[in-house]
Design an enzyme around this catalytic site. Structure first.
Site, mmCIF file in Angstrom:
data_model
loop_
_atom_site.group_PDB
_atom_site.id
_atom_site.type_symbol
_atom_site.label_atom_id
_atom_site.label_comp_id
_atom_site.label_asym_id
_atom_site.label_seq_id
_atom_site.Cartn_x
_atom_site.Cartn_y
_atom_site.Cartn_z
ATOM 1 N N LYS A 13 0.766 7.617 -3.972
ATOM 2 C CA LYS A 13 1.222 8.108 -2.669
ATOM 3 C C LYS A 13 2.458 8.994 -2.793
ATOM 4 O O LYS A 13 2.506 10.078 -2.240
ATOM 5 C CB LYS A 13 1.553 6.939 -1.728
ATOM 6 C CG LYS A 13 0.380 6.044 -1.383
ATOM 7 C CD LYS A 13 0.754 5.035 -0.304
ATOM 8 C CE LYS A 13 1.848 4.070 -0.747
ATOM 9 N NZ LYS A 13 1.449 3.150 -1.834
ATOM 10 N N ARG A 88 2.289 -0.702 6.834
ATOM 11 C CA ARG A 88 1.766 -1.551 5.765
ATOM 12 C C ARG A 88 1.197 -2.852 6.301
ATOM 13 O O ARG A 88 0.710 -3.673 5.533
ATOM 14 C CB ARG A 88 2.908 -1.901 4.804
ATOM 15 C CG ARG A 88 2.912 -1.148 3.499
ATOM 16 C CD ARG A 88 4.151 -1.594 2.754
ATOM 17 N NE ARG A 88 4.013 -1.488 1.336
ATOM 18 C CZ ARG A 88 4.450 -0.444 0.621
ATOM 19 N NH1 ARG A 88 5.004 0.580 1.201
ATOM 20 N NH2 ARG A 88 4.329 -0.453 -0.677
ATOM 21 N N ARG A 122 5.843 3.793 -15.218
ATOM 22 C CA ARG A 122 6.421 4.805 -14.323
ATOM 23 C C ARG A 122 7.928 4.958 -14.521
ATOM 24 O O ARG A 122 8.651 3.988 -14.710
ATOM 25 C CB ARG A 122 6.141 4.395 -12.875
ATOM 26 C CG ARG A 122 6.855 5.270 -11.855
ATOM 27 C CD ARG A 122 6.231 5.153 -10.507
ATOM 28 N NE ARG A 122 6.557 3.909 -9.824
ATOM 29 C CZ ARG A 122 6.161 3.647 -8.575
ATOM 30 N NH1 ARG A 122 5.419 4.514 -7.912
ATOM 31 N NH2 ARG A 122 6.480 2.501 -8.012
ATOM 32 N N ARG A 153 12.069 1.577 -11.924
ATOM 33 C CA ARG A 153 12.311 0.743 -10.744
ATOM 34 C C ARG A 153 12.251 -0.728 -11.118
ATOM 35 O O ARG A 153 11.429 -1.148 -11.915
ATOM 36 C CB ARG A 153 11.261 1.052 -9.670
ATOM 37 C CG ARG A 153 11.725 2.091 -8.685
ATOM 38 C CD ARG A 153 10.609 2.570 -7.797
ATOM 39 N NE ARG A 153 9.892 1.490 -7.113
ATOM 40 C CZ ARG A 153 8.953 1.707 -6.196
ATOM 41 N NH1 ARG A 153 8.623 2.937 -5.865
ATOM 42 N NH2 ARG A 153 8.342 0.692 -5.608
ATOM 43 N N ARG A 164 2.929 -7.505 -5.472
ATOM 44 C CA ARG A 164 2.751 -6.347 -4.587
ATOM 45 C C ARG A 164 1.265 -6.086 -4.336
ATOM 46 O O ARG A 164 0.868 -5.721 -3.230
ATOM 47 C CB ARG A 164 3.406 -5.102 -5.207
ATOM 48 C CG ARG A 164 4.927 -5.132 -5.090
ATOM 49 C CD ARG A 164 5.618 -4.261 -6.118
ATOM 50 N NE ARG A 164 5.365 -2.843 -5.959
ATOM 51 C CZ ARG A 164 5.618 -1.945 -6.918
ATOM 52 N NH1 ARG A 164 6.089 -2.323 -8.092
ATOM 53 N NH2 ARG A 164 5.390 -0.676 -6.697
HETATM 54 P P1 ADP Z 1 4.878 1.121 -3.750
HETATM 55 O O1 ADP Z 1 3.935 1.768 -2.776
HETATM 56 O O2 ADP Z 1 4.806 1.712 -5.114
HETATM 57 O O3 ADP Z 1 4.797 -0.366 -3.763
HETATM 58 P P2 ADP Z 1 7.244 1.714 -2.068
HETATM 59 O O4 ADP Z 1 8.390 2.487 -2.582
HETATM 60 O O5 ADP Z 1 6.418 2.303 -0.979
HETATM 61 O O6 ADP Z 1 6.374 1.402 -3.362
HETATM 62 O O7 ADP Z 1 7.759 0.277 -1.571
HETATM 63 C C1 ADP Z 1 8.570 -0.550 -2.349
HETATM 64 C C2 ADP Z 1 8.852 -1.860 -1.614
HETATM 65 O O8 ADP Z 1 9.587 -1.566 -0.398
HETATM 66 C C3 ADP Z 1 7.633 -2.643 -1.141
HETATM 67 O O9 ADP Z 1 7.123 -3.473 -2.161
HETATM 68 C C4 ADP Z 1 8.209 -3.427 0.035
HETATM 69 O O10 ADP Z 1 8.957 -4.537 -0.414
HETATM 70 C C5 ADP Z 1 9.184 -2.450 0.647
HETATM 71 N N1 ADP Z 1 8.529 -1.650 1.730
HETATM 72 C C6 ADP Z 1 8.243 -0.319 1.696
HETATM 73 N N2 ADP Z 1 7.610 0.075 2.812
HETATM 74 C C7 ADP Z 1 7.467 -1.036 3.579
HETATM 75 C C8 ADP Z 1 6.870 -1.315 4.848
HETATM 76 N N3 ADP Z 1 6.262 -0.358 5.579
HETATM 77 N N4 ADP Z 1 6.932 -2.586 5.328
HETATM 78 C C9 ADP Z 1 7.526 -3.572 4.621
HETATM 79 N N5 ADP Z 1 8.078 -3.388 3.414
HETATM 80 C C10 ADP Z 1 8.061 -2.142 2.892
#
Ligand code: ADP
Ligand code: ZN
Length: 210
Positions: A13, A88, A122, A153, A164
């Site tokens: 993404k 999400r 990554r 990260r 996750r």
């Molecule tokens: P990825 O898609 O690689 O897991 P992101 O950078 O989108 O990584 O998200 C990292 C973390 O941030 C998630 O595992 C979650 O804990 C938190 N997070 C991100 N977006 C949301 C969301 N819309 N709702 C709840 N938690 C979120």
């Protein structure tokens, strides 16, 4: 045009988001990036978010929704925006429906077998957020886009990736049906290179804006 990028962690993404943002001049709104920025600056939101992110869990809906609601009313979003990593959960999608009109949801479909290696290998640019993979970096430690330093990260480790993925399957995957029912879903296979995936997305976006 208001678009959502949907997909499991490691679907690519963020990588596609920065390409789409450059090519179509859409602000890239990543809730993950916003949380990481808050963690770096040690804000109240950052402190709260960290406790969830480090465990691979979702930050509570109320907090996340408020952040997005405040962001999409900024002047740069007037002509459209791209949401990456939001919504999400079904509750987040319903909250979003109250404040936004979404035109397209791009669902990035990836083989789960590829995800662990993608995420654990990554490396991310500290300054612009661009993602790389150790196998293509050839030992480079800086970003080829902006020169920033690359880092790994904290949540990109096997244990946290497992949780996750479980969270994705339980809470986020139902959004595919949610948006399909609204006729907004565009599926794109994301097993190949970033260039191949972008080509398919660009074709769709080009036909959309005409
Ligand atoms: P990825 O898609 O690689 O897991 P992101 O950078 O989108 O990584 O998200 C990292 C973390 O941030 C998630 O595992 C979650 O804990 C938190 N997070 C991100 N977006 C949301 C969301 N819309 N709702 C709840 N938690 C979120
Ligand atoms: Zn960079």
């Amino acid at each position: 045009m208001n678009i959502i990028l949907l997909g499991a962690p490691g679907a690519g993404k963020g990588t596609q988001a920065s390409r789409i943002s450059d090519a179509y001049a859409l602000p890239h709104i990543s809730t993950g990036d916003i949380f990481r920025e808050n963690i770096k600056n040690e804000t109240e939101i950052g402190l709260l978010a960290k406790s969830y992110i480090d465990k691979g869990q979702l930050v509570p809906d109320e907090v996340t929704c408020k952040i997005v609601e405040n962001r999409i009313v900024k002047p740069d979003c007037e002509k459209g925006y791209m949401l990456d990593g939001f919504p999400r959960t079904i509750a987040q999608a319903e909250a979003l429906d109250k404040v936004a009109k979404i035109d397209l949801v791009i669902n990035m479909d990836v083989d789960f077998a590829l995800i662990m290696d993608r995420l654990c290998g990554r490396r991310v640019c500290k300054d612009c957020g661009e993602s790389y993979h150790v196998t293509t970096l050839n030992g480079a430690t800086t970003c080829s886009r902006c020169g920033g330093e690359l880092y790994q990260r904290k949540d990109d480790n096997p244990e946290t990736v497992e949780s996750r993925l479980a969270v994705y399957s339980q809470q986020t995957a139902p959004l595919i049906e949610y948006y399909k029912a609204k006729g907004l879903l565009f599926n794109v296979l994301s097993n190949g290179t970033p260039e191949e995936t972008f080509e398919m997305i660009a074709k769709k976006l080009d036909s959309f804006s005409k």
